[in-house]
Design an enzyme around this catalytic site. Sequence first.
Site, short mmCIF file in Angstrom:
data_model
loop_
_atom_site.label_atom_id
_atom_site.label_comp_id
_atom_site.label_asym_id
_atom_site.label_seq_id
_atom_site.Cartn_x
_atom_site.Cartn_y
_atom_site.Cartn_z
N GLY A 14 0.83 -1.21 0.00
CA GLY A 14 0.00 0.00 0.00
C GLY A 14 0.86 1.25 0.00
NE ARG A 28 18.73 15.18 -4.85
CZ ARG A 28 17.95 16.24 -4.89
NH1 ARG A 28 17.78 16.99 -3.83
NH2 ARG A 28 17.34 16.57 -6.02
N GLY A 107 4.18 -7.27 4.43
CA GLY A 107 4.22 -8.17 3.28
C GLY A 107 5.49 -7.97 2.47
CB THR A 129 2.59 0.71 6.14
OG1 THR A 129 1.22 0.46 6.49
CG2 THR A 129 3.44 0.43 7.38
CG ASP A 131 -2.12 -0.10 7.93
OD1 ASP A 131 -2.91 0.82 7.67
OD2 ASP A 131 -2.08 -1.17 7.28
CG ASP A 133 0.75 -2.76 10.42
OD1 ASP A 133 1.66 -2.15 9.83
OD2 ASP A 133 -0.01 -3.54 9.84
NE ARG A 166 -28.33 14.01 10.62
CZ ARG A 166 -28.48 14.61 9.46
NH1 ARG A 166 -27.46 15.13 8.83
NH2 ARG A 166 -29.68 14.69 8.91
N GLY A 189 -12.06 13.57 20.02
CA GLY A 189 -13.01 13.59 21.13
C GLY A 189 -14.12 12.56 20.96
CD GLU A 191 -19.68 10.50 23.20
OE1 GLU A 191 -19.92 10.02 24.31
OE2 GLU A 191 -19.44 11.70 22.99
CG HIS A 255 -8.55 4.35 -1.19
ND1 HIS A 255 -9.67 3.58 -1.08
CD2 HIS A 255 -7.51 3.50 -1.34
CE1 HIS A 255 -9.33 2.30 -1.18
NE2 HIS A 255 -8.03 2.22 -1.33
CD GLN A 257 -8.65 6.66 6.54
OE1 GLN A 257 -8.30 6.26 7.63
NE2 GLN A 257 -9.60 6.07 5.84
#
Length: 325
Positions: A14, A28, A107, A129, A131, A133, A166, A189, A191, A255, A257
């Site tokens: 990714g 460089r 991967g 990545t 993530d 992770d 909402r 913030g 919940e 995406h 993100q």
Amino acid sequence: MTQIKNIGLFTSGGDAPGMNAAIRAVVRSAIYYGLNVTGIRRGYEGMITGDIFAMNIKSVSNIIQRGGTILKTARCEQFRTPAGRKTAFENLKKHNIDALVAIGGDGTFTGARIFADEFDFPIVGLPGTIDNDLCGTDFTIGYDTAINTVIDAVDKIRDTAESHNRLFIVEVMGRDSGLIALRTGIAAGAETILIPESKTDINAVFERLENGRKDKTSKIIMLAENGIAGDAFEVGRQIKERFPHYDTRVSILGHIQRGGAPSCMDRVLASRVGVAAVEALMAGRRNEMIGLIHNEIAYTPFELAIKHNTDINPDFLKIVEILAI
Ligand code: ATP
């Protein structure tokens, strides 16, 4: 130890903002130290098809601020086979590449480790990545930009949520990791936060809504994709069923993100580990991912780096609970 003369460079898996800054740093610094750099397009796929070209100082001009990767990226099934990897090796030899810098995620490093063992090939990796992770680095290249993109989007969602009273369920990326949801949940913030690592199920969300303040005019629930409570629409459906008075909406950030100009933190991280990668190869290091731990360059063998980091700091979840009153 044979002297390295020509480094092959590729991005794989990714894409992540900051990969270009890492490419620039490797090119460089290699040139600075008198080495050649050869670019490989579309990761392992380009290695197999021979999409390989010489890079120079100008190949990486004006890219530090750009998202994506100028080397392109891909997922390549053929590289999982011995025959595919043999073809890749022959192409590297044809182009006189004698070491590799791989920019990618777990991967990519799994493939790199297998290839390095099979052909006794020097490879180092850079953690690229969104993530976050990987083990062996406090942050991966792209994570900081991605979480800032999420915050920017959720702030906008909050404006409309507040106007209409909402409840929003916001789904963010992280295939097997809740680290994007965790940090952005605190910063937005939220919940509550639903992430795979905490095993929080829908009942915990119900409880939070049941016992929470009734006079709040907007609520955000942050959810990592592939969560155990189901996707954002399923969570939304269940909340609506239990609390019909809530005006609920779902927003899947998707995406966006992955894109955008890398943050200052990602550019600096990419630049530091990029230079360190070239220096590591020159010093004879191999089969390691290069990251930053406590702001210092850290070398972690591929087999440890790819161990999915599921250690969630429990303080983070506690903070969400305390601050959501
Ligand atoms: P991200 O974390 O962003 O998804 P990633 O590097 O983990 O990035 P993957 O698609 O998992 O992305 O892996 C990239 C590529 O690495 C695969 O497409 C494949 O070519 C190679 N690869 C992954 N696992 C293996 C393996 N077991 N053997 C050989 N190659 C592999």
